[in-house]
Design a protein around this motif. Structure first.
Motif, PDB file in Angstrom:
ATOM      1  N   TYR A  25       0.819  -1.223   0.000  1.00 23.93           N
ATOM      2  CA  TYR A  25       0.000   0.000   0.000  1.00 23.93           C
ATOM      3  C   TYR A  25       0.850   1.268   0.000  1.00 23.93           C
ATOM      4  CZ  TYR A  25      -3.361   3.569   1.180  1.00 23.93           C
ATOM      5  OH  TYR A  25      -4.122   4.709   1.161  1.00 23.93           O
ATOM      6  N   TRP A  26       1.748   1.400   0.967  1.00 25.45           N
ATOM      7  CA  TRP A  26       2.519   2.641   1.080  1.00 25.45           C
ATOM      8  C   TRP A  26       3.561   2.773  -0.026  1.00 25.45           C
ATOM      9  CZ3 TRP A  26       0.319   6.393   3.214  1.00 25.45           C
ATOM     10  CH2 TRP A  26      -0.535   6.205   4.292  1.00 25.45           C
ATOM     11  N   LEU A  27       4.122   1.671  -0.471  1.00 21.39           N
ATOM     12  CA  LEU A  27       5.039   1.708  -1.607  1.00 21.39           C
ATOM     13  C   LEU A  27       4.317   2.257  -2.835  1.00 21.39           C
ATOM     14  CD1 LEU A  27       7.580   0.994  -3.259  1.00 21.39           C
ATOM     15  CD2 LEU A  27       6.772  -1.386  -3.284  1.00 21.39           C
ATOM     16  N   ASN A  28       3.121   1.768  -3.081  1.00 17.52           N
ATOM     17  CA  ASN A  28       2.358   2.219  -4.239  1.00 17.52           C
ATOM     18  C   ASN A  28       1.875   3.664  -4.081  1.00 17.52           C
ATOM     19  OD1 ASN A  28       2.607  -0.169  -5.820  1.00 17.52           O
ATOM     20  ND2 ASN A  28       1.208  -1.158  -4.389  1.00 17.52           N
ATOM     21  N   GLN A  29       1.558   4.062  -2.854  1.00 17.59           N
ATOM     22  CA  GLN A  29       1.176   5.465  -2.620  1.00 17.59           C
ATOM     23  C   GLN A  29       2.360   6.390  -2.905  1.00 17.59           C
ATOM     24  OE1 GLN A  29      -2.003   6.760  -1.792  1.00 17.59           O
ATOM     25  NE2 GLN A  29      -2.412   4.695  -2.540  1.00 17.59           N
ATOM     26  N   PHE A  30       3.561   5.969  -2.463  1.00 19.10           N
ATOM     27  CA  PHE A  30       4.768   6.739  -2.779  1.00 19.10           C
ATOM     28  C   PHE A  30       4.905   6.890  -4.291  1.00 19.10           C
ATOM     29  CE2 PHE A  30       8.877   5.557  -4.608  1.00 19.10           C
ATOM     30  CZ  PHE A  30       9.497   6.793  -4.578  1.00 19.10           C
ATOM     31  N   CYS A  31       4.776   5.777  -5.016  1.00 19.89           N
ATOM     32  CA  CYS A  31       4.915   5.822  -6.483  1.00 19.89           C
ATOM     33  C   CYS A  31       3.924   6.804  -7.090  1.00 19.89           C
ATOM     34  CB  CYS A  31       4.713   4.437  -7.086  1.00 19.89           C
ATOM     35  SG  CYS A  31       6.039   3.267  -6.717  1.00 19.89           S
ATOM     36  N   MET A  32       2.696   6.765  -6.639  1.00 22.45           N
ATOM     37  CA  MET A  32       1.677   7.662  -7.189  1.00 22.45           C
ATOM     38  C   MET A  32       1.998   9.121  -6.876  1.00 22.45           C
ATOM     39  SD  MET A  32      -0.238   5.895  -9.021  1.00 22.45           S
ATOM     40  CE  MET A  32      -1.547   7.053  -9.353  1.00 22.45           C
ATOM     41  N   SER A  33       2.703   9.363  -5.777  1.00 23.28           N
ATOM     42  CA  SER A  33       3.064  10.750  -5.446  1.00 23.28           C
ATOM     43  C   SER A  33       3.982  11.339  -6.504  1.00 23.28           C
ATOM     44  CB  SER A  33       3.729  10.817  -4.064  1.00 23.28           C
ATOM     45  OG  SER A  33       5.095  10.419  -4.117  1.00 23.28           O
ATOM     46  N   LEU A  34       4.679  10.469  -7.244  1.00 21.21           N
ATOM     47  CA  LEU A  34       5.621  10.933  -8.264  1.00 21.21           C
ATOM     48  C   LEU A  34       4.913  11.480  -9.503  1.00 21.21           C
ATOM     49  CD1 LEU A  34       8.331   8.135  -7.966  1.00 21.21           C
ATOM     50  CD2 LEU A  34       8.343  10.421  -6.920  1.00 21.21           C
ATOM     51  N   MET A  35       3.608  11.477  -9.504  1.00 16.10           N
ATOM     52  CA  MET A  35       2.869  12.101 -10.601  1.00 16.10           C
ATOM     53  C   MET A  35       2.984  13.619 -10.525  1.00 16.10           C
ATOM     54  SD  MET A  35      -0.446   9.630 -11.002  1.00 16.10           S
ATOM     55  CE  MET A  35      -1.049  10.545 -12.415  1.00 16.10           C
ATOM     56  N   LEU A  75       7.583  -7.129  -2.871  1.00 16.17           N
ATOM     57  CA  LEU A  75       7.213  -6.432  -1.639  1.00 16.17           C
ATOM     58  C   LEU A  75       5.896  -5.673  -1.760  1.00 16.17           C
ATOM     59  CD1 LEU A  75      10.784  -5.137  -0.717  1.00 16.17           C
ATOM     60  CD2 LEU A  75       9.503  -6.985   0.402  1.00 16.17           C
ATOM     61  N   GLY A  76       5.109  -6.023  -2.790  1.00 13.07           N
ATOM     62  CA  GLY A  76       3.766  -5.467  -2.914  1.00 13.07           C
ATOM     63  C   GLY A  76       3.604  -4.367  -3.940  1.00 13.07           C
ATOM     64  N   GLY A  77       4.651  -4.042  -4.657  1.00 10.26           N
ATOM     65  CA  GLY A  77       4.534  -3.007  -5.677  1.00 10.26           C
ATOM     66  C   GLY A  77       3.707  -3.481  -6.854  1.00 10.26           C
ATOM     67  N   ASN A  78       2.972  -2.573  -7.437  1.00 11.69           N
ATOM     68  CA  ASN A  78       2.198  -2.837  -8.641  1.00 11.69           C
ATOM     69  C   ASN A  78       2.966  -2.231  -9.803  1.00 11.69           C
ATOM     70  OD1 ASN A  78       0.273  -1.886 -10.811  1.00 11.69           O
ATOM     71  ND2 ASN A  78      -1.126  -3.119  -9.567  1.00 11.69           N
ATOM     72  N   ILE A  79       3.154  -2.992 -10.866  1.00 15.60           N
ATOM     73  CA  ILE A  79       3.999  -2.552 -11.973  1.00 15.60           C
ATOM     74  C   ILE A  79       3.518  -1.225 -12.549  1.00 15.60           C
ATOM     75  CG2 ILE A  79       2.782  -3.907 -13.728  1.00 15.60           C
ATOM     76  CD1 ILE A  79       6.572  -3.045 -13.527  1.00 15.60           C
ATOM     77  N   TYR A  80       2.233  -0.978 -12.573  1.00 14.65           N
ATOM     78  CA  TYR A  80       1.726   0.273 -13.129  1.00 14.65           C
ATOM     79  C   TYR A  80       2.067   1.456 -12.230  1.00 14.65           C
ATOM     80  CZ  TYR A  80      -0.474  -2.878 -16.323  1.00 14.65           C
ATOM     81  OH  TYR A  80      -0.668  -3.863 -17.258  1.00 14.65           O
ATOM     82  N   PHE A  81       2.156   1.233 -10.944  1.00 13.75           N
ATOM     83  CA  PHE A  81       2.599   2.285 -10.032  1.00 13.75           C
ATOM     84  C   PHE A  81       4.117   2.426 -10.089  1.00 13.75           C
ATOM     85  CE2 PHE A  81      -1.265   1.157  -7.198  1.00 13.75           C
ATOM     86  CZ  PHE A  81      -2.106   1.918  -7.991  1.00 13.75           C
ATOM     87  N   LEU A  82       4.824   1.286 -10.135  1.00 13.18           N
ATOM     88  CA  LEU A  82       6.290   1.313 -10.183  1.00 13.18           C
ATOM     89  C   LEU A  82       6.803   2.010 -11.435  1.00 13.18           C
ATOM     90  CD1 LEU A  82       7.039  -2.301  -8.922  1.00 13.18           C
ATOM     91  CD2 LEU A  82       7.282  -0.175  -7.627  1.00 13.18           C
ATOM     92  N   ALA A  83       6.001   2.025 -12.478  1.00 19.18           N
ATOM     93  CA  ALA A  83       6.396   2.720 -13.705  1.00 19.18           C
ATOM     94  C   ALA A  83       6.649   4.205 -13.441  1.00 19.18           C
ATOM     95  CB  ALA A  83       5.321   2.546 -14.775  1.00 19.18           C
ATOM     96  N   LYS A  84       6.057   4.762 -12.400  1.00 18.45           N
ATOM     97  CA  LYS A  84       6.277   6.181 -12.061  1.00 18.45           C
ATOM     98  C   LYS A  84       7.725   6.415 -11.643  1.00 18.45           C
ATOM     99  CE  LYS A  84       1.757   6.738 -12.332  1.00 18.45           C
ATOM    100  NZ  LYS A  84       1.246   5.684 -13.162  1.00 18.45           N
TER     101      LYS A  84
END
Length: 136
Positions: A25-35, A75-84
């Protein structure tokens, strides 16, 4: 009661299910913050300080710093979020995918143009075990 997850038997595959979603959850939230351009600039200026603002595990933070996207997936990352992360680094999705497979961008492109990885031998870990037994 845990659910039966037959897809856990597919080698080299991480399925983003509810369990992975909770884990990352928090890893993916971090990634989305990079928008946000402002957040990308803050991250690039001091990656560790920016990561420390997020309730991620230390393993997740280290995987991001190392740009170990396979570890991020585990560790729970989603590739579409990690793309950020890749976009923040100026990398294309194809470059990221290539790095995750151990191939160069050109090798990855050629593999995909040729139809991707063969399914033979990559269907399940149980198949691998059965093949070992057959050769003994």
């Amino acid at each position: 009661m845990p659910l039966h997850k037959p897809y856990k038997d597919i080698p080299g595959t991480t399925i983003f299910d509810a369990e992975q979603s909770r884990l990352g959850y928090w890893l993916n939230q971090f990634c989305m913050s990079l928008m946000s351009a402002e957040n990308r600039a803050r991250f690039k200026a001091d990656e560790r300080a920016y990561l420390d603002e997020w309730a991620m595990t230390e393993d997740q933070k280290q995987a991001v710093i190392a740009r170990d996207l396979n570890r991020c997936l585990a560790l729970g990352g989603n590739i579409y979020f990690l793309a950020k992360i890749g976009a923040t680094d100026g990398k294309s999705f194809q470059q990221m995918a290539g790095s995750m497979t151990g191939l160069s961008e050109e090798q990855y492109r050629q593999m995909m143009l040729a139809g991707g990885r063969p399914a033979e031998g990559n269907r399940s870990l149980a198949d691998w075990e059965n093949r070992k037994k057959e050769t003994l």
